[in-house]
Scaffold this active site. Structure first.
Site, mmCIF file in Angstrom:
data_model
loop_
_atom_site.group_PDB
_atom_site.id
_atom_site.type_symbol
_atom_site.label_atom_id
_atom_site.label_comp_id
_atom_site.label_asym_id
_atom_site.label_seq_id
_atom_site.Cartn_x
_atom_site.Cartn_y
_atom_site.Cartn_z
ATOM 1 N N ASN A 33 -7.767 -1.491 4.820
ATOM 2 C CA ASN A 33 -7.593 -2.289 6.038
ATOM 3 C C ASN A 33 -6.138 -2.536 6.422
ATOM 4 O O ASN A 33 -5.839 -2.768 7.602
ATOM 5 C CB ASN A 33 -8.307 -3.634 5.848
ATOM 6 C CG ASN A 33 -7.912 -4.656 6.882
ATOM 7 O OD1 ASN A 33 -8.382 -4.629 8.015
ATOM 8 N ND2 ASN A 33 -7.027 -5.578 6.507
ATOM 9 N N TYR A 74 1.553 5.073 15.543
ATOM 10 C CA TYR A 74 0.301 4.328 15.351
ATOM 11 C C TYR A 74 -0.894 5.193 15.725
ATOM 12 O O TYR A 74 -1.860 5.307 14.963
ATOM 13 C CB TYR A 74 0.335 3.054 16.189
ATOM 14 C CG TYR A 74 -0.834 2.126 15.967
ATOM 15 C CD1 TYR A 74 -0.799 1.168 14.961
ATOM 16 C CD2 TYR A 74 -1.972 2.195 16.764
ATOM 17 C CE1 TYR A 74 -1.869 0.304 14.746
ATOM 18 C CE2 TYR A 74 -3.047 1.348 16.556
ATOM 19 C CZ TYR A 74 -2.995 0.404 15.551
ATOM 20 O OH TYR A 74 -4.059 -0.442 15.337
ATOM 21 N N VAL A 103 0.814 -1.218 0.000
ATOM 22 C CA VAL A 103 0.000 0.000 0.000
ATOM 23 C C VAL A 103 0.844 1.263 0.000
ATOM 24 O O VAL A 103 0.351 2.346 -0.343
ATOM 25 C CB VAL A 103 -0.989 0.032 1.177
ATOM 26 C CG1 VAL A 103 -2.029 -1.075 1.049
ATOM 27 C CG2 VAL A 103 -0.272 -0.024 2.523
#
Length: 273
Positions: free
Chosen positions: A102, A173, A76
């Site tokens: 996802n 994150y 990705v």
């Protein structure tokens, strides 16, 4: 007839975990699947990434439901490569109606010999990768004029910072998952007038290889306070991947036909604390 009969879904991170679960659940409702996964380890993440055999298992399970699937290796973070995978899938299965951004990595418990690289890696996959995923498909969906639905996987860490530690990867994150919400709202404003709905889901801990591995297990054993801070309100440790898949099914089907621009927690009460 299933809720997604005749639809095509483009799913990243589809080789295992939540991505595989989403592919199977949407296929159960009649969708054909374009499944991509990087199938490559990340140097700053200590647990292993998915493999070709994992992706092959996703293919087997979707085909076992008598649905078509085009599965290909694609990262990705590589926009050109991801566009190639998307285009090949469309050529085989037809135009895309559903996009699930996802793919993601988690560096909790990983060593950080290079915290700058750790931060960049998680931002690259979890945020830039989501932008790439939407942009390889969105204009085609607009031009087609048939509407559609996009769901981006954020996290409870995209709504709170609770449970984070001082590592660059974990901070990245939380930043990336918050950033996904910003992308979703921008995309919703752009695409909803074209009948393309855009939402985020925010899982608590899910029983997948990203969470159930020796690295995170060791970290939680050595830092029990982290597990306490990350506890859910309901008496459940990890949710099942299908719990997230069912929420996504609602968002991409006609059941959620007027739902766009929302942040949907599937978190056993985590964000209510």
């Amino acid at each position: 007839m299933g809720k997604l009969e005749g639809k095509v879904a483009f799913i990243t991170g589809a080789a295992r975990g939540q991505g595989r679960s989403h592919a199977i659940r949407l296929a159960q409702e009649g969708a054909d699947i374009i499944a991509v996964d990087s199938l490559a380890d990340v140097a700053t993440v200590d647990y292993p990434m998915s493999t070709q055999s994992d992706l092959d298992e996703t293919v087997k399970q979707v085909e076992g439901l008598d649905r078509r699937i085009h599965a290909v290796k694609a990262d990705v973070t590589d926009l050109a490569g991801l566009k190639g995978a998307y285009s090949a899938g469309v050529a085989e299965l037809g135009p895309v109606d559903i996009v699930l951004g996802n793919a993601g990595i988690c560096q909790l418990g990983s060593r950080e010999p290079d915290p700058v690289q750790a931060f960049h890696d998680v931002i690259g996959v979890n945020l830039i990768g989501v932008w790439n995923t939407v942009h390889v498909a969105a204009q085609d969906m607009v031009d087609r004029g048939q509407g559609g639905a996009i769901v981006l996987t954020s996290s409870t860490q995209g709504l709170t910072g609770r449970g984070a530690d001082g590592s660059a990867g974990v901070q990245g994150y939380a930043a990336a998952k918050h950033g996904v919400v910003g992308l979703m709202r921008s995309f919703a404003n752009w695409l909803s007038p074209h009948g393309i709905r855009v939402n985020t889901v925010h899982p608590t801990g899910v029983a997948t290889p990203m969470v159930e591995n020796d690295v995170i297990g060791r970290y939680l054993a050595e830092n029990p306070q982290a597990g306490q801070m990350a506890a859910n309100l309901m008496p459940v440790g990890l949710t099942d991947p299908v719990d997230i898949s069912n929420a996504i099914l609602y968002l991409v089907s006609d059941d959620g036909r007027y739902v766009t621009g929302v942040t949907l927690p599937v978190d056993a009460g985590f964000t209510a604390r």
